[in-house]
Write an enzyme that holds these catalytic residues in place. Structure first.
Site, PDB file in Angstrom:
ATOM      1  N   ASP A  94      15.797   3.307 -12.779  1.00  0.00           N
ATOM      2  CA  ASP A  94      15.517   3.277 -11.240  1.00  0.00           C
ATOM      3  C   ASP A  94      15.712   1.820 -10.847  1.00  0.00           C
ATOM      4  OD1 ASP A  94      15.100   4.248  -8.924  1.00  0.00           O
ATOM      5  OD2 ASP A  94      12.881   4.324  -9.027  1.00  0.00           O
ATOM      6  N   VAL A 153      -1.976  -2.499  -3.808  1.00  0.00           N
ATOM      7  CA  VAL A 153      -1.690  -3.615  -4.506  1.00  0.00           C
ATOM      8  C   VAL A 153      -2.536  -4.866  -3.814  1.00  0.00           C
ATOM      9  CG1 VAL A 153      -0.130  -5.268  -5.779  1.00  0.00           C
ATOM     10  CG2 VAL A 153       0.311  -2.718  -5.372  1.00  0.00           C
ATOM     11  N   THR A 198      17.431   6.806  -7.474  1.00  0.00           N
ATOM     12  CA  THR A 198      17.627   6.579  -6.011  1.00  0.00           C
ATOM     13  C   THR A 198      19.253   6.652  -5.908  1.00  0.00           C
ATOM     14  OG1 THR A 198      15.721   5.027  -6.214  1.00  0.00           O
ATOM     15  CG2 THR A 198      17.157   4.795  -4.209  1.00  0.00           C
ATOM     16  N   ASP A 210       8.163  -1.728 -11.865  1.00  0.00           N
ATOM     17  CA  ASP A 210       8.213  -0.145 -11.780  1.00  0.00           C
ATOM     18  C   ASP A 210       8.927   0.685 -12.844  1.00  0.00           C
ATOM     19  OD1 ASP A 210       8.017   2.197 -10.770  1.00  0.00           O
ATOM     20  OD2 ASP A 210       8.157   1.573  -8.739  1.00  0.00           O
ATOM     21  N   LYS A 265      16.687  -1.055  -8.742  1.00  0.00           N
ATOM     22  CA  LYS A 265      16.998  -1.159  -7.345  1.00  0.00           C
ATOM     23  C   LYS A 265      16.390  -2.634  -6.847  1.00  0.00           C
ATOM     24  CE  LYS A 265      13.463   2.118  -5.644  1.00  0.00           C
ATOM     25  NZ  LYS A 265      13.286   3.302  -4.989  1.00  0.00           N
ATOM     26  N   ASN A 314      12.779  -2.741  -6.653  1.00  0.00           N
ATOM     27  CA  ASN A 314      12.011  -3.089  -7.806  1.00  0.00           C
ATOM     28  C   ASN A 314      12.533  -4.105  -8.791  1.00  0.00           C
ATOM     29  OD1 ASN A 314      10.727  -0.395  -7.677  1.00  0.00           O
ATOM     30  ND2 ASN A 314      12.222   0.874  -8.825  1.00  0.00           N
ATOM     31  N   GLN A 331       0.787  -1.245   0.029  1.00  0.00           N
ATOM     32  CA  GLN A 331      -0.095   0.057  -0.005  1.00  0.00           C
ATOM     33  C   GLN A 331       0.922   1.159   0.028  1.00  0.00           C
ATOM     34  OE1 GLN A 331      -2.854   0.172   3.143  1.00  0.00           O
ATOM     35  NE2 GLN A 331      -3.934   2.047   2.270  1.00  0.00           N
TER      36      GLN A 331
END
Length: 432
Positions: free
Chosen positions: A216, A108, A261, A239, A218, A221, A102
């Site tokens: 992104d 989700v 990030t 993502d 990481k 993800n 959330q």
């Protein structure tokens, strides 16, 4: 990008970093180099004879890869995008189960397709709460997921949209984020990390061949799932909110937006320079190191200090766990974490690296290969004309700089503030 062999065979590389050159003696020796490293026949080389200007000009694709693998660009199936007037219509299609994650703008949930009994992850985003900027990121993610088809990229099955919400029906990865798995295990063994990086390199190579840059990458993800047939654990990249589709290669298609990030950012981004898809490879190197040691390769108490360490690029291979890893693991990680993106391995080169393949004669970045080949020739002290080869211009490596301090608890604690994406974006986890 072109390699020009002129007169005494001067090879030039055109890119964002300007012109790099190295005298490669004569054409027969250039041929020897190409054949030795198995380039001819596996890459897109074209030979043009120009007798007056130069003996030969070699033109190649934007990313030269030795032992290049066949393309995986499978055409994805059409993803249905359906407008629904009432959210209650979804209750007739899916039986919603436990919450997987959330965020500020949505949730989700695990869901079961009532008609087929198949389990999915349904990501519901409140467009009104998210605002226009977050909705744009969501729409970008949906657009990219609709056009990709790869076994290690999260699969988008269908999209439902109302006036207030958007629902993404996605492949369910029951083991959640790789970051959570690392928290439980603290660190992974080398034999566990190798297949993870192989899957990741395969996915990123596929994206780059499609001119898609994730931006992104990481641990949060990357989702983990178990193959139903073999029982093996595999990863899925997810993502794509910060991802971008380029219009091809070349300086005009370099990116400038400061995003990502912090602990996964490459030097070119933290230094506010233009950058390419090589930013993803740097993140892959950070992920590999992180999995092997339980902490990132660059650590600091604050963002500014972290960026200084990243720009220096000094990697500690003597710490706990990492010092016991193979030399090929160190070499591959070092190759992914080259400060100069021109010398950094590409995703496809990582996929072909002997740490990943287990084949000792794996390839390396072409600039490194040329330097290695030239150094071997220089061992004789003279070129084939009898003249000294000391005037040849070296292909420069990144300079050595100061070392960062050793790990300590306060530094590790500070990573919590440096592991979040820097952009105003949709605050919904992919799957937990």
């Amino acid at each position: 990008m072109s390699l020009h062999i002129v007169g005494g065979l001067l090879i030039k590389r055109f890119g964002k970093t300007g012109i790099r050159s190295v005298n490669l003696l004569r054409f027969r020796l250039a041929q020897e180099f190409l054949l030795k490293y198995n380039v001819i026949g596996s890459c897109d080389w074209k030979f043009h004879s120009i007798p007056i200007i130069s003996p030969v000009i070699l033109t190649m694709s934007s990313t030269l890869q030795v032992n290049k693998r066949p393309s995986q660009l499978d055409k994805p199936a059409t993803v249905p995008h359906t407008r629904v007037d009432d959210e209650l219509e979804l209750d007739n299609m899916f039986s919603m189960g436990k919450r997987l994650g959330q965020g500020s703008f949505g949730i989700v949930r695990e869901a079961v397709d009532i008609s087929s009994g198949k389990k999915w992850a349904v990501k519901a985003v409140n467009k009104e709460k998210a605002g226009s900027s977050a909705v744009k990121l969501l729409e970008r993610e949906v657009s990219i997921l609709k056009r990709v088809n790869h076994e290690h990229i999260i699969h988008l099955e269908q999209v439902f949209e109302t006036s207030k919400k958007m629902y993404l029906v996605m492949e369910l990865c029951e083991h959640g984020e790789l970051a959570n798995l690392l928290k439980v295990q603290h660190h992974f063994k080398e034999e566990e990390v190798t297949p993870i990086i192989r899957d990741l390199a395969s996915a990123i190579s596929y994206l780059h061949k499609n001119d898609i840059v994730h931006r992104d990458l990481k641990l949060e993800n990357i989702l983990v799932h178990r193959n139903e047939e073999s029982g093996d654990l595999h990863i899925k990249v997810t993502d794509f909110g910060l991802s971008v589709v380029k219009d091809g290669v070349g300086h005009e298609n370099m990116m400038q937006q400061f995003c990502g990030t912090p602990i996964y950012m490459p030097p070119e981004i933290v230094d506010n320079k233009t950058y390419s898809q090589q930013c993803d490879v740097w993140a892959m190197g950070v992920i590999a190191y992180y999995l092997l040691t339980g902490s990132p390769p660059f650590k600091a108490r604050d963002e500014e200090s972290l960026y200084d360490y990243i720009k220096k690029g000094d990697i500690d291979f003597q710490g706990e766990h990492i010092r016991d890893c193979s030399a090929s693991a160190h070499e591959c990680i070092q190759g992914m974490l080259k400060v100069d993106p021109a010398h950094r391995l590409t995703a496809s080169e990582v996929l072909d690296h002997h740490w990943i393949t287990g084949v000792q004669n794996g390839s390396a970045n072409v600039l490194v290969l040329m330097k290695k080949w030239k150094d071997e020739l220089n061992e004789d002290g003279e070129d084939d004309t009898g003249h000294s080869s000391s005037t040849e211009q070296e292909i420069s490596e990144s300079p050595d700089e100061g070392q960062q301090p050793k790990n300590n608890k306060s530094e590790l604690k500070s990573q919590n503030n440096l592991s979040k994406s820097i952009v105003v974006r949709e605050q919904v986890p992919s799957q937990l």
